[in-house]
Design a protein around this motif. Structure first.
Motif, PDB file in Angstrom:
ATOM      1  N   ALA A   1      36.850 -31.179  -8.551  1.00 43.26           N
ATOM      2  CA  ALA A   1      36.367 -31.732  -9.820  1.00 43.26           C
ATOM      3  C   ALA A   1      37.125 -33.012 -10.143  1.00 43.26           C
ATOM      4  CB  ALA A   1      36.546 -30.717 -10.939  1.00 43.26           C
ATOM      5  N   PRO A   2      36.414 -34.086 -10.494  1.00 48.51           N
ATOM      6  CA  PRO A   2      37.084 -35.341 -10.812  1.00 48.51           C
ATOM      7  C   PRO A   2      37.644 -35.364 -12.235  1.00 48.51           C
ATOM      8  CG  PRO A   2      34.723 -35.645 -10.954  1.00 48.51           C
ATOM      9  CD  PRO A   2      34.949 -34.220 -10.491  1.00 48.51           C
ATOM     10  N   ASN A   3      38.496 -36.323 -12.465  1.00 42.48           N
ATOM     11  CA  ASN A   3      39.057 -36.598 -13.785  1.00 42.48           C
ATOM     12  C   ASN A   3      37.946 -37.201 -14.661  1.00 42.48           C
ATOM     13  OD1 ASN A   3      40.350 -37.876 -15.977  1.00 42.48           O
ATOM     14  ND2 ASN A   3      42.206 -38.269 -14.789  1.00 42.48           N
ATOM     15  N   ILE A   4      37.592 -36.527 -15.747  1.00 43.91           N
ATOM     16  CA  ILE A   4      36.635 -37.114 -16.701  1.00 43.91           C
ATOM     17  C   ILE A   4      37.294 -37.246 -18.074  1.00 43.91           C
ATOM     18  CG2 ILE A   4      34.556 -36.341 -15.487  1.00 43.91           C
ATOM     19  CD1 ILE A   4      34.275 -34.241 -17.860  1.00 43.91           C
ATOM     20  N   SER A   5      38.629 -37.391 -18.046  1.00 47.50           N
ATOM     21  CA  SER A   5      39.346 -37.603 -19.303  1.00 47.50           C
ATOM     22  C   SER A   5      39.062 -39.012 -19.800  1.00 47.50           C
ATOM     23  CB  SER A   5      40.849 -37.411 -19.086  1.00 47.50           C
ATOM     24  OG  SER A   5      41.398 -38.579 -18.509  1.00 47.50           O
ATOM     25  N   ASN A   6      39.665 -39.330 -20.915  1.00 47.61           N
ATOM     26  CA  ASN A   6      39.363 -40.604 -21.558  1.00 47.61           C
ATOM     27  C   ASN A   6      40.135 -41.786 -20.957  1.00 47.61           C
ATOM     28  OD1 ASN A   6      37.606 -41.578 -23.460  1.00 47.61           O
ATOM     29  ND2 ASN A   6      39.156 -41.686 -25.052  1.00 47.61           N
TER      30      ASN A   6
ATOM     31  N   SER B   1      35.339 -25.977 -18.259  1.00 42.81           N
ATOM     32  CA  SER B   1      35.550 -24.887 -17.302  1.00 42.81           C
ATOM     33  C   SER B   1      35.743 -25.415 -15.886  1.00 42.81           C
ATOM     34  CB  SER B   1      34.357 -23.922 -17.324  1.00 42.81           C
ATOM     35  OG  SER B   1      34.219 -23.392 -18.613  1.00 42.81           O
ATOM     36  N   CYS B   2      35.151 -26.559 -15.583  1.00 40.29           N
ATOM     37  CA  CYS B   2      35.354 -27.155 -14.262  1.00 40.29           C
ATOM     38  C   CYS B   2      36.299 -28.354 -14.293  1.00 40.29           C
ATOM     39  CB  CYS B   2      34.021 -27.586 -13.643  1.00 40.29           C
ATOM     40  SG  CYS B   2      32.966 -26.208 -13.158  1.00 40.29           S
ATOM     41  N   HIS B   3      36.248 -29.147 -15.349  1.00 34.26           N
ATOM     42  CA  HIS B   3      36.981 -30.421 -15.333  1.00 34.26           C
ATOM     43  C   HIS B   3      38.382 -30.342 -15.922  1.00 34.26           C
ATOM     44  CE1 HIS B   3      33.884 -33.061 -13.683  1.00 34.26           C
ATOM     45  NE2 HIS B   3      33.006 -32.379 -14.386  1.00 34.26           N
ATOM     46  N   ALA B   4      38.723 -29.262 -16.629  1.00 34.58           N
ATOM     47  CA  ALA B   4      40.112 -29.111 -17.074  1.00 34.58           C
ATOM     48  C   ALA B   4      40.978 -28.828 -15.858  1.00 34.58           C
ATOM     49  CB  ALA B   4      40.224 -27.970 -18.079  1.00 34.58           C
ATOM     50  N   GLY B   5      42.281 -29.017 -16.005  1.00 27.88           N
ATOM     51  CA  GLY B   5      43.185 -28.735 -14.895  1.00 27.88           C
ATOM     52  C   GLY B   5      43.096 -27.275 -14.481  1.00 27.88           C
ATOM     53  N   ASP B   6      43.600 -26.984 -13.283  1.00 27.84           N
ATOM     54  CA  ASP B   6      43.531 -25.631 -12.759  1.00 27.84           C
ATOM     55  C   ASP B   6      44.243 -24.669 -13.706  1.00 27.84           C
ATOM     56  OD1 ASP B   6      42.638 -23.911 -10.842  1.00 27.84           O
ATOM     57  OD2 ASP B   6      44.392 -24.135  -9.546  1.00 27.84           O
TER      58      ASP B   6
END
Lengths: 154, 296
Positions: free
Chosen positions: B84-89, B54-59
């Motif tokens: 929100a920062p990028n927390i992808s892999n 809800s916070c870390h996905a793109g807008d």
């Protein structure tokens, strides 16, 4: 003198009338939009009460409510959602001004509602389990618009 | 005079030492996760319960795009705007290179792999109450998600709030062990408490905050104004929320209120997350909400 005061009074009434019309534009369009929402809520209420077990499942009543939802999605509402009819211009509206200035993907979200309503239409008369399963996607499709297009409700 | 000067230096050094003890980042012991292995299937449940996307996905991401945790959503606050920062892999832009312990330090201690404090907009004040095993499972699930190279944006936070070390003081004041709703709870209510107080971090919005941004736990879930925004977070204590358990479960499943209005704003996203949990977890949250002390 008397004439002057009558004239002044009339002018005041005319002016305030014009002012209030200016302050609350598109009042009827907004009422109609909200009417459609209430109409949907009433019909979803019939289905929801069965899903929650508050009333006994009734295939005929469920079908009727689901049919009504699908019909409501077929209304042409383009003349209701017009620029200048957001909450910024008329506090009676709960529509965010961005709806008319940015691409929020509302068209696709409205299509999602129609898809979910049709799924409910297909399921509602066929048993309580199907009705229950169709409630989630239906609610999600409502939330799709409310999430991006509606001002905070609290 | 020289003795006085020496005393002054001693006091100064002691003061700095105490300040450092309070303010320094305090990561978990290196062996905190000993013997734990992550289960990505369980981790998926933690992911939705924790509301990461809800916070870390793109807008405005929907559906599958929610699993691309590239960051970029903006969160205005009285202290500045957080991004929100990028927390992808992705190993560079995201957290692909993180160990289990790195994620556990972030969530349980609010400490980055480089040993800096995170801003509490990242709700570690709640996540700190999560089981470490759940965090390890979450790490395993996050590792299955796509990588995205979008670089994280800097927060727009001005002086003095941009001094990261001062967040040690914030943590000293507001990071609390133990549950807010205490006492004799059933197993179901305890499960609901875990979901609501720890993973679901409901209090981060629904509990009012003091001037320093700490949650006023004495008015748990009593609601309050949206910081730097329109509207209010509603009071969801039994003083105001008079819905039945069935109503609450329906709301957390489909988003429908008892009047068949539907959730809007950020809560619409929360409902989409809650809908992915097993039905008995939603019932547990409803049971827990009934045990929250009423607050006007």
């Amino acid at each position: 003198m008397k004439k002057f005061f009558v004239g002044l009074a009339l002018a005041t009434i005319a002016f305030t009338g014009a002012a209030s019309a200016q302050e609350a534009p598109f009042a009827k369009q907004i009422k109609a939009r909200q009417g459609i929402m209430v109409y949907r809520a009433l019909n979803i209420g019939v289905l929801g009460a069965m899903a929650k077990g508050e009333v006994e499942y009734n295939a005929e009543a469920a079908q009727k409510a689901a049919d009504a939802l699908v019909s409501s999605g077929k209304l042409d509402v383009s003349m209701l959602y017009v620029p200048g009819s957001s909450n910024a211009e008329n506090p009676d509206s709960t529509v965010k001004p961005e709806v008319f200035t940015e691409d929020l993907g509302i068209g696709a979200k409205a299509a999602d509602f129609n898809t979910a309503a049709e799924a409910m239409q297909a399921a509602a008369g066929g048993g309580l389990d199907g009705l229950k399963a169709a409630m989630g996607p239906l609610g999600k499709s409502c939330g799709g618009c409310h999430e991006v297009a509606r001002i905070p409700q609290n | 005079m020289r003795r006085l000067l020496r005393l002054f230096y001693i006091v100064l050094i002691l003061g700095v030492a105490v300040a450092w003890l309070v303010l320094r980042p305090n990561p978990l012991p290196d062996d905190a996760l000993a013997g734990m292995t992550g289960d990505p299937a369980r981790g998926e449940l933690i992911f939705w319960a924790g509301g990461c996307a809800s916070c870390h996905a793109g807008d405005k991401a929907t559906e599958d795009a929610k699993l691309v945790l590239k960051g970029g959503q903006r969160f205005p606050s009285p202290f500045g705007t957080f991004v929100a920062p990028n927390i992808s892999n992705d190993p560079e832009a995201g957290i692909g290179a993180w160990s289990d312990l790195d994620l556990a330090n972030a969530m349980a201690r609010g400490v980055s792999p480089k040993r800096r404090h995170y801003f509490p907009v990242f709700p570690y004040a709640s996540y700190a109450k999560a089981d470490l095993q759940d965090i390890v499972d979450l790490r395993a699930y996050l590792a299955t998600l796509p990588a995205d190279p979008t670089p994280s944006e800097a927060h727009e936070v001005g002086f003095p709030f941009n001094i990261r070390l001062s967040l040690g003081g914030w943590k000293f004041l507001f990071l609390k062990d133990g549950w807010v709703v205490d006492g004799d709870l059933t197993v179901e209510e305890q499960r609901g408490r875990y979901l609501a107080e720890a993973l679901g971090h409901c209090g981060e919005c629904h509990t009012p905050r003091n001037a320093l941004g700490g949650m006023e736990t004495g008015r748990w879930f009593a609601g309050g104004p949206v910081p730097a925004g329109r509207g209010n977070f509603p009071n969801i204590t039994p003083a105001k929320l008079d819905w039945s358990n069935t109503d609450i479960v329906e709301y957390l499943t489909s988003g429908f209120t008892p009047e068949y209005d539907s959730a809007g704003g950020h809560m619409a996203l929360v409902v989409q997350n809650m809908a992915r949990l097993p039905a008995n977890d939603r019932a547990a949250i409803a049971a827990y909400l009934k045990r929250v002390p009423p607050s006007e």
